[in-house]
Design a protein around this motif. Structure first.
Motif, PDB file in Angstrom:
ATOM      1  N   SER A 200      10.790   8.329 -14.314  1.00 26.85           N
ATOM      2  CA  SER A 200      10.879   8.361 -12.854  1.00 26.85           C
ATOM      3  C   SER A 200      12.116   7.607 -12.366  1.00 26.85           C
ATOM      4  N   GLN A 201      12.509   6.559 -13.088  1.00 23.19           N
ATOM      5  CA  GLN A 201      13.692   5.799 -12.694  1.00 23.19           C
ATOM      6  C   GLN A 201      14.974   6.569 -12.996  1.00 23.19           C
ATOM      7  N   VAL A 202      15.058   7.100 -14.217  1.00 20.99           N
ATOM      8  CA  VAL A 202      16.308   7.722 -14.662  1.00 20.99           C
ATOM      9  C   VAL A 202      16.540   9.065 -13.978  1.00 20.99           C
ATOM     10  N   VAL A 203      15.507   9.885 -13.919  1.00 20.41           N
ATOM     11  CA  VAL A 203      15.673  11.247 -13.416  1.00 20.41           C
ATOM     12  C   VAL A 203      15.611  11.301 -11.888  1.00 20.41           C
ATOM     13  N   HIS A 204      14.796  10.414 -11.272  1.00 23.48           N
ATOM     14  CA  HIS A 204      14.584  10.525  -9.829  1.00 23.48           C
ATOM     15  C   HIS A 204      14.916   9.250  -9.047  1.00 23.48           C
ATOM     16  N   ASP A 205      15.349   8.201  -9.727  1.00 18.03           N
ATOM     17  CA  ASP A 205      15.615   6.920  -9.062  1.00 18.03           C
ATOM     18  C   ASP A 205      14.437   6.539  -8.169  1.00 18.03           C
ATOM     19  N   HIS A 206      13.241   6.607  -8.740  1.00 15.69           N
ATOM     20  CA  HIS A 206      12.008   6.431  -7.974  1.00 15.69           C
ATOM     21  C   HIS A 206      11.210   5.254  -8.521  1.00 15.69           C
ATOM     22  N   LEU A 207      10.635   4.488  -7.601  1.00 15.61           N
ATOM     23  CA  LEU A 207       9.675   3.453  -7.973  1.00 15.61           C
ATOM     24  C   LEU A 207       8.518   3.535  -6.999  1.00 15.61           C
ATOM     25  N   GLY A 208       7.353   3.897  -7.506  1.00 18.80           N
ATOM     26  CA  GLY A 208       6.186   4.010  -6.648  1.00 18.80           C
ATOM     27  C   GLY A 208       4.968   4.420  -7.450  1.00 18.80           C
ATOM     28  N   GLY A 209       3.818   4.342  -6.802  1.00 19.17           N
ATOM     29  CA  GLY A 209       2.564   4.674  -7.471  1.00 19.17           C
ATOM     30  C   GLY A 209       1.956   3.448  -8.120  1.00 19.17           C
TER      31      GLY A 209
ATOM     32  N   GLU B 271      -1.826  11.079 -17.712  1.00 15.96           N
ATOM     33  CA  GLU B 271      -0.766  11.347 -16.729  1.00 15.96           C
ATOM     34  C   GLU B 271      -0.423  10.025 -16.037  1.00 15.96           C
ATOM     35  N   GLU B 272       0.463   9.232 -16.637  1.00 10.75           N
ATOM     36  CA  GLU B 272       0.806   7.918 -16.083  1.00 10.75           C
ATOM     37  C   GLU B 272       2.326   7.763 -16.063  1.00 10.75           C
ATOM     38  N   PHE B 273       2.876   7.858 -14.853  1.00 12.94           N
ATOM     39  CA  PHE B 273       4.331   7.839 -14.703  1.00 12.94           C
ATOM     40  C   PHE B 273       4.820   6.825 -13.676  1.00 12.94           C
TER      41      PHE B 273
ATOM     42  N   GLY C 264       8.424  -7.852 -20.757  1.00 10.58           N
ATOM     43  CA  GLY C 264       8.151  -7.953 -19.330  1.00 10.58           C
ATOM     44  C   GLY C 264       8.710  -6.717 -18.646  1.00 10.58           C
ATOM     45  N   ASN C 265       7.998  -6.196 -17.674  1.00 16.41           N
ATOM     46  CA  ASN C 265       8.446  -5.005 -16.957  1.00 16.41           C
ATOM     47  C   ASN C 265       8.308  -5.269 -15.462  1.00 16.41           C
ATOM     48  N   GLY C 266       9.436  -5.619 -14.820  1.00 16.38           N
ATOM     49  CA  GLY C 266       9.414  -5.941 -13.404  1.00 16.38           C
ATOM     50  C   GLY C 266       9.021  -4.767 -12.525  1.00 16.38           C
ATOM     51  N   ARG C 267       9.294  -3.550 -12.988  1.00 14.56           N
ATOM     52  CA  ARG C 267       8.915  -2.367 -12.195  1.00 14.56           C
ATOM     53  C   ARG C 267       7.399  -2.239 -12.151  1.00 14.56           C
ATOM     54  N   TYR C 268       6.746  -2.396 -13.282  1.00 20.48           N
ATOM     55  CA  TYR C 268       5.282  -2.382 -13.284  1.00 20.48           C
ATOM     56  C   TYR C 268       4.723  -3.495 -12.390  1.00 20.48           C
ATOM     57  N   ALA C 269       5.297  -4.704 -12.518  1.00 23.09           N
ATOM     58  CA  ALA C 269       4.779  -5.849 -11.771  1.00 23.09           C
ATOM     59  C   ALA C 269       5.006  -5.699 -10.272  1.00 23.09           C
ATOM     60  N   LYS C 270       6.073  -5.018  -9.895  1.00 18.80           N
ATOM     61  CA  LYS C 270       6.304  -4.760  -8.464  1.00 18.80           C
ATOM     62  C   LYS C 270       5.206  -3.847  -7.921  1.00 18.80           C
ATOM     63  N   LEU C 271       4.800  -2.859  -8.706  1.00 17.32           N
ATOM     64  CA  LEU C 271       3.757  -1.933  -8.260  1.00 17.32           C
ATOM     65  C   LEU C 271       2.396  -2.609  -8.197  1.00 17.32           C
ATOM     66  N   ASP C 272       2.123  -3.476  -9.148  1.00 14.65           N
ATOM     67  CA  ASP C 272       0.841  -4.196  -9.195  1.00 14.65           C
ATOM     68  C   ASP C 272       1.039  -5.440 -10.057  1.00 14.65           C
TER      69      ASP C 272
ATOM     70  N   ASP D  91       0.828  -1.209   0.000  1.00 22.91           N
ATOM     71  CA  ASP D  91       0.000   0.000   0.000  1.00 22.91           C
ATOM     72  C   ASP D  91       0.861   1.258   0.000  1.00 22.91           C
ATOM     73  N   ALA D  92       1.912   1.255   0.820  1.00 22.24           N
ATOM     74  CA  ALA D  92       2.789   2.428   0.887  1.00 22.24           C
ATOM     75  C   ALA D  92       3.510   2.647  -0.436  1.00 22.24           C
ATOM     76  N   LEU D  93       3.908   1.554  -1.078  1.00 28.76           N
ATOM     77  CA  LEU D  93       4.572   1.663  -2.376  1.00 28.76           C
ATOM     78  C   LEU D  93       3.637   2.309  -3.393  1.00 28.76           C
ATOM     79  N   GLN D  94       2.398   1.853  -3.431  1.00 27.24           N
ATOM     80  CA  GLN D  94       1.449   2.394  -4.401  1.00 27.24           C
ATOM     81  C   GLN D  94       1.040   3.830  -4.067  1.00 27.24           C
ATOM     82  N   ALA D  95       1.086   4.173  -2.783  1.00 30.68           N
ATOM     83  CA  ALA D  95       0.712   5.535  -2.383  1.00 30.68           C
ATOM     84  C   ALA D  95       1.795   6.557  -2.727  1.00 30.68           C
ATOM     85  N   ASP D  96       3.011   6.065  -2.936  1.00 34.65           N
ATOM     86  CA  ASP D  96       4.134   6.971  -3.243  1.00 34.65           C
ATOM     87  C   ASP D  96       4.107   7.310  -4.736  1.00 34.65           C
TER      88      ASP D  96
END
Length: 749
Positions: A606-615, A598-600, A474-482, A397-402
């Motif tokens: 988000s990975q390259v510019v901010h090293d971010h995984l969330g939402g 608006e889907e990021f 396959g996109n492991g980042r997408y799958a981690k989020l959902d 939940d916290a991951l998706q809320a970020d």
């Protein structure tokens, strides 16, 4: 040392046995004793241990994989489905195509070259065993952080192994992916896929029927390499300090495999086999038990007749060895002579090691002494089935809320331009030519499209130009989020990539790469991913024909991102009508198909510019994907478009940059009303593609899109030697090319 015969096992019920060392649990060992009504012999224990391993038995995943059958869409093209070495589909004109993707992850971390090479060899034999001539391979690969020192050890070895083996076989490597992420640091994913072609009447199945038929082992000699191989190695988590279990990784010989392929195809042409199985994971334990289990009788094997490279091997080691380039055939007695003649012609060792019997037992003898007496189904198909507990992780939940929406966006045109170059030049978005140039993509002369195109396209009939297309995604980042949505996005992207070439998607194979099934959070990811894939395939009408599950991809308590890799196969009636990604002619109009939102979450930006995984990952609309596919296929067939590229990682600007560089033509883009330049360029909304339309076809194309209800927005024109976003910035192709092409060589130098 006393040979552990069936009689000796019966007489010594309390003898200590190394069941735990072989990866069995206490209750599994107890069940083996119950099945046999005695303790197992050493040889029987070896067979059960490898065949009941996670890699071979799917004991933690079976309960979820059943959905692929229960929710299977009706599809007239499906000829052979789940349960055989590979699935088979009808592609028309009497041709059938077989295809599959599998993993060789853990061995490739320990021995990168041999792990990857034998992964290619094993999947090629799976395709061969169906009766088909292998015609192409693909390789979805994932490594740790691109700048990590160990990546420089693993990646070059894996790439050399994939290229070395496939190139020596003369098989073009037409597709795949290369992804970098720190989650794969200790667990690189080396997935290998293969496509084969045959006539309908040439399909072969893995079964041993016909009492008195001979069991012939042919190919390479059996050695000590690969004892325990993937069957054990892929069924345990690596410790944080490094791999704990290190059974010998298989050693490949592509020249021996080439002889084996040609020998086997000649044997097929003369219709000399009643059943056939390749020897891959679990070696002879697998081949004998699966052939006997799927047949109508029993089987007797004289193990001491197996040709060896190492005369000191014990019976248990011979049964567990995963030495490469071996096949097992069931042959009628009257045809054995001719079978052996063909093997001799191709310099392939062939030995009659047993026969099909009337009973219902698999019996194995060593110099006349019986060392195995088991019901084959209990070894091959009736292993443990675990309903592992699973639960949504507490951190989900916290991951998706970020949400990525909170991240700072570029404030000026200069910042936007700089971020475009950063994304296009990032390791995951940069050109992989340093890697793919090591593969022969055009050997045999039937490759129509290959990397970096959206899908590989192979001609299978020179007279009619009938062909097939294949893509893996396959996109492991997408799958981690959902995991549910992320898996459907992988399916949608591979489907879209195939359709973008003009081919009609038919069916899928999959390779499901996850962490430890003993972690309820990982099992929840797996359950959600399989549910998502089954539901998605039902909606798209693309049945799952087979595949592979790879679990225990984690180091200590740290699992990889859930990484379901989906391989979509499609058919194209005329490969001369295929659509490439490169912009080919100045003045053509650029159209964006689909809706941009608006889907990021999980995005490249988000990975390259901010090293971010969330939402949350982008929303998936499979009905829209199906419609987009139909439009792309029709437009390709009817000459309405000259180039097409799906939009996925990196968004529109990544696709435009790749198409411009591929075709050597620039583009002038106009930001559509209602969108910011940032969202226009970087959004990763699904169900979209960019196409170049000849001016003469614009009205016909837009009328078709309008009539079908697909949004089609004119966003620019192919022009010049610069990618320009009007009112924002321009980037010369030369600068774009430098950013895109120099990253990987610099990292791996």
């Amino acid at each position: 040392m006393t040979l552990d015969t069936v009689k000796h096992a019966t007489d010594t019920p309390d003898a200590a046995q190394p069941w735990a060392e072989l990866g069995l649990k206490q209750d599994e060992y107890t069940r083996i004793r119950e099945i046999l009504q005695r303790r197992p012999t050493g040889a029987e224990l070896a067979m059960y241990s490898v065949m009941w391993s996670e890699h071979c038995s799917y004991k933690s995943s079976k309960v979820h994989l059943r959905q692929f059958g229960e929710k299977a869409p009706e599809n007239d093209a499906l000829l052979v489905g789940i349960g055989e070495n590979a699935g088979v589909v009808d592609v028309g004109q009497g041709y059938a195509v077989t295809f599959k993707v599998e993993s060789h992850n853990h061995p490739s971390y320990i021995e990168p070259y041999q792990g990857a090479a034998t992964g290619v060899g094993g999947i090629v034999r799976d395709i061969l065993a169906m009766g088909a001539r292998p015609v192409a391979v693909v390789d979805p690969l994932r490594f740790g952080a691109a700048d990590h020192p160990d990546t420089k050890r693993v990646l070059p070895g894996v790439v050399a192994g994939v290229g070395g083996y496939g190139n020596c076989l003369g098989l073009p490597n037409v597709g795949g992916e290369v992804v970098f992420d720190s989650c794969y640091q200790g667990n690189p994913l080396v997935n290998a896929g293969c496509i084969g072609v045959m006539r309908h009447e040439d399909i072969h199945l893995a079964q041993a029927s016909g009492t008195g038929n001979k069991v012939i082992l042919y190919g390479a000699r059996t050695g000590g390499d690969g004892i325990g191989g993937v069957s054990v190695l892929a069924s345990e988590t690596f410790e944080s300090t490094g791999p704990a279990k290190r059974p010998a990784v298989q050693v490949g010989d592509p020249f021996q495999e080439k002889l084996l392929i040609e020998c086997t195809l000649e044997i097929f042409a003369e219709k000399l086999v009643a059943g056939i199985q390749d020897l891959g994971g679990a070696g002879l334990s697998c081949a004998t038990s699966e052939l006997a289990s799927a047949g109508s009788g029993g089987m007797r094997i004289d193990l001491d007749t197996v040709p060896l490279r190492d005369a000191t091997l014990s019976p248990e080691e011979i049964l567990m060895s995963e030495s490469q380039e071996r096949m097992c055939a069931i042959v009628e007695p009257a045809k054995v002579g001719r079978f052996l003649e063909i093997c001799e012609k191709w310099d392939v060792i062939a030995t009659v090691i047993g026969e099909v019997t009337e009973g219902e037992r698999l019996e194995i003898f060593w110099h006349g002494e019986q060392i195995v007496d088991v019901p084959p189904r209990t070894v091959a198909h009736e292993g443990p089935v675990y309903e592992r507990p699973y639960a949504r992780p507490a951190w989900q939940d916290a991951l998706q809320a970020d949400d990525a929406g909170r991240l700072a966006r570029p404030g000026t045109a200069e910042e936007l331009r700089a971020q475009v170059l950063r994304v296009v030049g990032s390791p995951n978005q940069a050109s992989k030519a340093w890697i793919t140039d090591q593969y022969d993509r055009f050997v045999q002369g039937n490759t129509v499209l290959a990397q970096p195109e959206d899908a590989g396209v192979i001609r299978i009939d020179a007279e009619t130009n009938l062909g097939v297309a294949v893509a893996t995604d396959g996109n492991g980042r997408y799958a981690k989020l959902d995991p549910y949505t992320g898996t459907q996005l992988a399916l949608a992207e591979a489907y879209r990539n195939v359709a973008a070439t003009g081919a009609r998607p038919l069916a899928i194979s999959n390779c499901l790469n996850f962490g430890s099934p003993e972690d309820p959070g990982v099992m929840w990811q797996f359950a959600e991913a399989t549910r998502g894939l089954a539901d998605g395939c039902l909606q798209l009408g693309t049945p799952v024909t087979g595949g592979n599950v790879s679990l225990y991809n984690q180091t200590g308590d740290t699992a990889i991102h859930p990484t379901p890799v989906v391989m979509v196969l499609g058919v194209i009636d005329d490969v001369t009508r295929r659509t490439p990604i490169g912009f080919g002619e100045e003045g053509q109009l650029l159209y964006l198909l689909g809706d941009t939102r608006e889907e990021f979450g999980g995005s490249a930006w988000s990975q390259v510019v901010h090293d971010h995984l969330g939402g949350l990952p982008p929303a998936v609309d499979l009905d829209r994907e199906k419609l987009l596919g139909e439009i792309l296929i029709s437009a390709s067939r009817d000459g309405m478009i000259d180039a097409a590229h799906d939009l996925s990682d990196g968004g529109l600007i990544q696709a435009v940059a790749e198409s411009a560089l591929r075709g050597g033509k620039g583009a002038r883009l106009v930001v559509p009303d209602g969108l910011s330049a940032f969202t226009f360029l970087f959004s990763e909304s699904a169900g979209r593609a960019v196409v170049s339309v000849p001016r003469s076809e614009e009205l016909r194309f837009t009328d078709m899109c309008g009539a079908r209800g697909l949004p089609a927005t004119r966003i620019g024109v192919v022009d010049g030697d610069t990618v320009e976003v009007q009112g924002e910035f321009g980037i010369p192709l030369s600068e774009l090319r430098t950013a895109h092409e120099e990253t990987i060589p610099a990292l791996l130098a």
